[in-house]
Design a protein around this motif. Sequence first.
Motif, PDB file in Angstrom:
ATOM      1  N   GLY A   1      12.253  12.483   0.629  1.00  0.00           N
ATOM      2  CA  GLY A   1      13.011  12.476  -0.523  1.00  0.00           C
ATOM      3  C   GLY A   1      11.926  13.217  -1.449  1.00  0.00           C
ATOM      4  O   GLY A   1      11.723  13.045  -3.042  1.00  0.00           O
ATOM      5  N   PHE A   2      11.162  11.350  -1.227  1.00  0.00           N
ATOM      6  CA  PHE A   2      10.001  10.912  -2.113  1.00  0.00           C
ATOM      7  C   PHE A   2       8.424  12.139  -2.437  1.00  0.00           C
ATOM      8  O   PHE A   2       8.305  12.664  -1.068  1.00  0.00           O
ATOM      9  N   VAL A   3       8.090  12.222  -2.897  1.00  0.00           N
ATOM     10  CA  VAL A   3       6.282  12.484  -2.951  1.00  0.00           C
ATOM     11  C   VAL A   3       5.361  11.731  -2.182  1.00  0.00           C
ATOM     12  O   VAL A   3       5.287  10.979  -2.596  1.00  0.00           O
ATOM     13  N   HIS A   4       4.994  12.802  -1.297  1.00  0.00           N
ATOM     14  CA  HIS A   4       4.375  11.782  -0.163  1.00  0.00           C
ATOM     15  C   HIS A   4       3.321  11.141  -0.966  1.00  0.00           C
ATOM     16  O   HIS A   4       2.501  12.219  -1.582  1.00  0.00           O
ATOM     17  N   GLY A   5       2.802  10.490  -0.248  1.00  0.00           N
ATOM     18  CA  GLY A   5       2.036   9.511  -0.596  1.00  0.00           C
ATOM     19  C   GLY A   5       0.297   9.956  -0.657  1.00  0.00           C
ATOM     20  O   GLY A   5      -0.074   9.197  -1.379  1.00  0.00           O
ATOM     21  N   GLY A   6       0.154  11.187   0.114  1.00  0.00           N
ATOM     22  CA  GLY A   6      -1.151  11.982   0.207  1.00  0.00           C
ATOM     23  C   GLY A   6      -0.878  12.963  -1.218  1.00  0.00           C
ATOM     24  O   GLY A   6      -2.144  12.440  -1.397  1.00  0.00           O
ATOM     25  N   VAL A   7      -0.283  12.734  -1.976  1.00  0.00           N
ATOM     26  CA  VAL A   7      -0.138  13.684  -3.111  1.00  0.00           C
ATOM     27  C   VAL A   7      -0.370  13.014  -3.529  1.00  0.00           C
ATOM     28  O   VAL A   7      -1.073  12.982  -5.546  1.00  0.00           O
ATOM     29  N   VAL A   8       0.508  11.413  -4.151  1.00  0.00           N
ATOM     30  CA  VAL A   8       0.591  11.124  -5.562  1.00  0.00           C
ATOM     31  C   VAL A   8      -1.316  10.208  -5.074  1.00  0.00           C
ATOM     32  O   VAL A   8      -1.847  10.073  -6.123  1.00  0.00           O
ATOM     33  N   SER A   9      -1.595  10.109  -3.737  1.00  0.00           N
ATOM     34  CA  SER A   9      -3.512   9.765  -3.606  1.00  0.00           C
ATOM     35  C   SER A   9      -3.739  10.410  -4.472  1.00  0.00           C
ATOM     36  O   SER A   9      -5.062  10.395  -4.882  1.00  0.00           O
ATOM     37  N   TYR A  10      -3.656  11.679  -3.748  1.00  0.00           N
ATOM     38  CA  TYR A  10      -4.875  12.894  -4.678  1.00  0.00           C
ATOM     39  C   TYR A  10      -4.354  13.287  -5.708  1.00  0.00           C
ATOM     40  O   TYR A  10      -5.585  13.169  -6.798  1.00  0.00           O
TER      41      TYR A  10
END
Length: 143
Positions: A50-59
């Motif tokens: 349910g978390f925003v994916h780390g790849g999107v946070v990184s983006y």
Amino acid sequence: MNEALLLQKGQAVLALQPFSVLIGAELRALSPGHCELHVPASEKIRQQNGFVHGGVVSYAADNALTYAGGTMLDWAVVTSEFKINYVRPAIGERLIARAHAVYAGKSQAVCRCDVFMLTGGEEKLCAVAQGTIARLATKDSPE
């Protein structure tokens, strides 16, 4: 270039990035050496817990860093180095990435970014990033 025109130019560049359009990224503020980028936390970008994916946070961090550096280096830039620390799961309604240039020379800028999740009107830090933004060589440059 005044800040309103700078923001319009930045939004036009963002609209040319298919992944940014896909996830609904919004450039909310842009001034020399500073950027604020938002990403709505839709179901499409969440991972299995349910978390925003780390790849999107990184983006979000990377793009905000690049915008902050790009305003200092005349736009034609790429990220040449990037580091991110995830400090808490990205749970909430919207990612907010705020970046600023710490140093800007002729060919590179070092920038920092804090990424927050907005939840019920409250921002909670979820990641901290730093990156080096490099000016792209042009046909007129010696490289």
